[in-house]
Design an enzyme around this catalytic site. Structure first.
Site, PDB file in Angstrom:
ATOM      1  N   THR A   9       0.838  -1.194   0.000  1.00  0.00           N
ATOM      2  CA  THR A   9       0.000   0.000   0.000  1.00  0.00           C
ATOM      3  C   THR A   9       0.872   1.243   0.000  1.00  0.00           C
ATOM      4  OG1 THR A   9      -1.838   1.128   1.129  1.00  0.00           O
ATOM      5  CG2 THR A   9      -0.138   0.182   2.520  1.00  0.00           C
ATOM      6  N   ASN A  11      -0.922   3.918   1.164  1.00  0.00           N
ATOM      7  CA  ASN A  11      -1.822   4.651   2.048  1.00  0.00           C
ATOM      8  C   ASN A  11      -1.260   4.628   3.471  1.00  0.00           C
ATOM      9  OD1 ASN A  11      -4.012   5.162   3.916  1.00  0.00           O
ATOM     10  ND2 ASN A  11      -5.423   4.942   2.190  1.00  0.00           N
ATOM     11  N   LYS A  12      -0.775   5.782   3.939  1.00  0.00           N
ATOM     12  CA  LYS A  12      -0.138   5.846   5.253  1.00  0.00           C
ATOM     13  C   LYS A  12      -1.116   5.531   6.378  1.00  0.00           C
ATOM     14  CE  LYS A  12       3.433   9.164   3.877  1.00  0.00           C
ATOM     15  NZ  LYS A  12       3.990  10.522   4.106  1.00  0.00           N
ATOM     16  N   LYS A  14      -3.723   3.415   6.264  1.00  0.00           N
ATOM     17  CA  LYS A  14      -3.874   1.955   6.321  1.00  0.00           C
ATOM     18  C   LYS A  14      -2.651   1.309   6.971  1.00  0.00           C
ATOM     19  CE  LYS A  14      -6.800   0.811   2.315  1.00  0.00           C
ATOM     20  NZ  LYS A  14      -6.822  -0.024   1.077  1.00  0.00           N
ATOM     21  N   ASP A  73      -7.948  -4.928   0.101  1.00  0.00           N
ATOM     22  CA  ASP A  73      -8.832  -4.028  -0.626  1.00  0.00           C
ATOM     23  C   ASP A  73     -10.030  -3.801   0.271  1.00  0.00           C
ATOM     24  OD1 ASP A  73      -9.170  -2.404  -2.941  1.00  0.00           O
ATOM     25  OD2 ASP A  73     -10.841  -3.683  -3.524  1.00  0.00           O
ATOM     26  N   SER A  74     -10.361  -2.554   0.439  1.00  0.00           N
ATOM     27  CA  SER A  74     -11.412  -2.173   1.370  1.00  0.00           C
ATOM     28  C   SER A  74     -12.397  -1.252   0.685  1.00  0.00           C
ATOM     29  CB  SER A  74     -10.810  -1.440   2.580  1.00  0.00           C
ATOM     30  OG  SER A  74      -9.796  -2.194   3.180  1.00  0.00           O
ATOM     31  N   PHE A 158      -9.112   8.723   7.901  1.00  0.00           N
ATOM     32  CA  PHE A 158      -8.950   9.046   6.484  1.00  0.00           C
ATOM     33  C   PHE A 158     -10.153   8.505   5.738  1.00  0.00           C
ATOM     34  CE2 PHE A 158      -7.011   5.000   7.423  1.00  0.00           C
ATOM     35  CZ  PHE A 158      -7.413   4.174   6.384  1.00  0.00           C
ATOM     36  N   TYR A 160     -13.582   7.803   4.337  1.00  0.00           N
ATOM     37  CA  TYR A 160     -14.950   8.109   4.761  1.00  0.00           C
ATOM     38  C   TYR A 160     -15.098   8.130   6.282  1.00  0.00           C
ATOM     39  CZ  TYR A 160     -15.946   7.024  -0.132  1.00  0.00           C
ATOM     40  OH  TYR A 160     -15.959   7.015  -1.513  1.00  0.00           O
ATOM     41  N   ARG A 187     -10.805  -3.345   9.550  1.00  0.00           N
ATOM     42  CA  ARG A 187      -9.401  -3.724   9.416  1.00  0.00           C
ATOM     43  C   ARG A 187      -8.907  -4.415  10.680  1.00  0.00           C
ATOM     44  NH1 ARG A 187      -8.123   0.480   7.145  1.00  0.00           N
ATOM     45  NH2 ARG A 187      -8.485  -0.351   5.070  1.00  0.00           N
TER      46      ARG A 187
END
Length: 202
Positions: A9, A11-12, A14, A73-74, A158, A160, A187
């Site tokens: 990823t 995405n920091k 995540k 994947d979320s 982050f 939503y 998660r």
């Protein structure tokens, strides 16, 4: 020495959540991300399901890094929108997307829908791949239910998170600490499920 694992990823948010979840579970691993690699590939998430997209990322990054690789994947699935934004959650507002634009589109699409019909859930699927052994992929999923507010609340998180309200906590994800969120989030739940089937990391 801690086992090194790649979390596929950029995405920091995540990455921070996964590291904290593993730490809370007492798992001694070193988690690196795409930003720690030299010129990593950028997989095209062309799958129609969360699992398909997670496998695309896990396989491509495991091949590249030669490391055990975790990919997720979320997405957010809103009942009143027939499961949208779903696998398109990160790109909901189109090519020029960002969190603010995605949230604005979600609120616009939910305009006029009463609170009790704004139910939703976050879904995460995690895939663990070993280089060259994709037939042995581990796949686990986790969810968290809540509802979508009419206006954002909270400054953390982050995506939503400012709109996703969890009634049993009386907070949005963006109002929770990382520990609070991991306790109940999609998660956090999926990492706990992962540890049940991944004894090598437990």
């Amino acid at each position: 020495m801690s086992q090194k694992i790649l979390f596929a990823t950029g995405n920091k948010g995540k990455a921070r959540e996964l590291k904290e979840a593993f730490k809370t579970a007492g798992v001694d691993v070193e988690i690196i991300t795409n930003s720690d690699l030299d010129n990593p590939p950028h997989p095209i998430e062309s799958g129609r399901t969360f699992e398909a997209n997670a496998k695309i990322k896990a396989h491509e990054l495991a091949d590249y890094s030669k490391l055990p690789t975790i990919a997720d994947d979320s997405g957010l699935m809103v009942d009143a929108l027939n499961g949208e934004p779903g696998v398109r959650s990160a790109r909901y507002a189109g090519e020029a997307h960002n969190d603010a634009k995605n949230n604005a589109k979600l609120l616009a699409n939910l305009g006029g829908i009463p609170d009790e019909k704004r139910t939703a859930k976050f879904w995460t699927t995690i895939v663990v791949s070993m280089p060259g052994e994709f037939e042995k992929d581990l796949v686990v999923s986790g969810t968290c239910s809540g509802r979508i507010l009419a206006a954002p609340r909270g400054d953390d998180g982050f995506g939503y998170d400012p709109l996703f309200f969890v009634p049993k906590k009386d907070k949005t994800f963006a109002q929770m600490t990382t520990d609070e969120k991991n306790e109940i989030s999609h998660r956090g739940n999926v990492v706990r499920e992962l540890l049940k089937v991944l004894p090598a990391l437990a």
